[in-house]
Enzyme design. Sequence first.
Site, PDB file in Angstrom:
ATOM      1  N   CYS A 159       0.815  -1.228   0.000  1.00  0.00           N
ATOM      2  CA  CYS A 159       0.000   0.000   0.000  1.00  0.00           C
ATOM      3  C   CYS A 159       0.850   1.281   0.000  1.00  0.00           C
ATOM      4  O   CYS A 159       0.526   2.244  -0.700  1.00  0.00           O
ATOM      5  CB  CYS A 159      -0.988  -0.011   1.152  1.00  0.00           C
ATOM      6  SG  CYS A 159      -0.426  -0.874   2.607  1.00  0.00           S
ATOM      7  N   HIS A 252      -2.261   6.343   4.160  1.00  0.00           N
ATOM      8  CA  HIS A 252      -0.822   6.351   4.431  1.00  0.00           C
ATOM      9  C   HIS A 252      -0.239   7.673   3.896  1.00  0.00           C
ATOM     10  O   HIS A 252      -0.461   8.033   2.733  1.00  0.00           O
ATOM     11  CB  HIS A 252      -0.133   5.186   3.723  1.00  0.00           C
ATOM     12  CG  HIS A 252      -0.484   3.829   4.280  1.00  0.00           C
ATOM     13  ND1 HIS A 252      -1.240   3.642   5.415  1.00  0.00           N
ATOM     14  CD2 HIS A 252      -0.158   2.579   3.846  1.00  0.00           C
ATOM     15  CE1 HIS A 252      -1.361   2.341   5.658  1.00  0.00           C
ATOM     16  NE2 HIS A 252      -0.722   1.675   4.717  1.00  0.00           N
TER      17      HIS A 252
END
Length: 362
Positions: A159, A252
């Site tokens: 990710c 993130h």
Amino acid sequence: MTTQPIPGKRKNKWPVAVLGATGAVGQMFVRLLADHPWFEIVELAASERSAGKKYSEATRWLEGSPPSSTIQSRRVIACDPGVVSAPIVFSALDATVAGEVEMAFAKAGKFVLSNAKNYRMEPDVPLVIPEVNGDHLGLIDCQRKRRGWSGAIVTNANCSATVAAVALAPLHQKYGIRQLFLSTMQAVSGAGYPGVPSLDILGNVIPYIADEEPKLEREMLKLLGTYADGEVSSATFKVSAHTNRVPVEHGHTICMSIGFEEVPTPEEAIETMRKWEGFPATKGLPTRPEHPLVVTDQPDRPQPKRDVNAGGGMTVTVGRVRRDAILDLRLVAMGHNTVRGAAGGSVLNAELLAKGGSLDSA
Ligand SMILES: NC(=O)c1ccc[n+]([C@@H]2O[C@H](COP(=O)([O-])OP(=O)(O)OC[C@H]3O[C@@H](n4cnc5c(N)ncnc54)[C@H](OP(=O)(O)O)[C@@H]3O)[C@@H](O)[C@H]2O)c1
């Protein structure tokens, strides 16, 4: 999601299964595929702990509207290619089992779209973010010849590597990256469910995520590599990653310093990112946002709380593009880890394959 006619001569949606359907990424697949114009979930599979139960009983639904009653009442089945009938499977399996299970499905002739780390770095397995390196899907032919199976395994990246690669692709393509330093602040949903214990993460930062730094470093190079004559040559720049878990739910955030072969000014880099359209064949795909990459001028953005759902969670937002006293430029990138960095990325891979005719026989 845009409504698009099913590609080719096909009249009905492709039947698909979700492996690991009960977990954090599996649930995101169920959400994203609920009204998909080309794919329809016909099977939900997970571990033996869940098999035999109704999906609603086997799953602690994490967020968003609950799935339809049809999905909720569906019986979870085992991750066994002899039991799963769908020709296309989206895998959200834990890495401890994904290796064996995904290979069994590919050997049985199924098209596997995997989120797990197990096959990402195999030379004959595409590691794909459609807008960045959609052409790497050409590896499927080599994979089939080499492994002697009619199925296929296509992976999407870690990710954080996904968020960083979307931000850097236009810059690498135009100026050539020479060195990259990056430090992540990764959301708790990246650790799955139940993930990190609340007493470990609330009011805290954990400066370690097992195996994350080497994964991020090697996947970045493969993602930004070039495909020719049936192989991918990884990019060769130096990369150093620090990864941290922070008390954020989704999204993130990555601070990066970048050295270039040809050094752009911050203004030139911003213009290049804003003009980037990504791999042309991805345009108009149902899950592709109009702008996969957005550069904000606001000095205190991107922020997970405010920007994580941009483009339905598929847009990566970049901000704070400025000079760097050690390398050349620095910036901050942020994207949704379970949408762009996991289930949404896999669905977009499947859409690109469908548009290119690779799923015609499925
Ligand atoms: N979370 C993210 O942001 C993210 C991003 C990118 C990639 N990934 C990758 O995506 C995958 C799934 O992550 P996650 O966060 O969704 O994890 P998770 O919440 O822990 O879910 C794991 C899933 O795997 C199933 N499973 C576990 N052991 C199994 C077995 N022996 N046989 C069959 N199924 C089994 C579980 O089923 P039961 O419920 O029945 O146990 C569950 O459905 C991992 O490989 C992860 O590294 C995650």
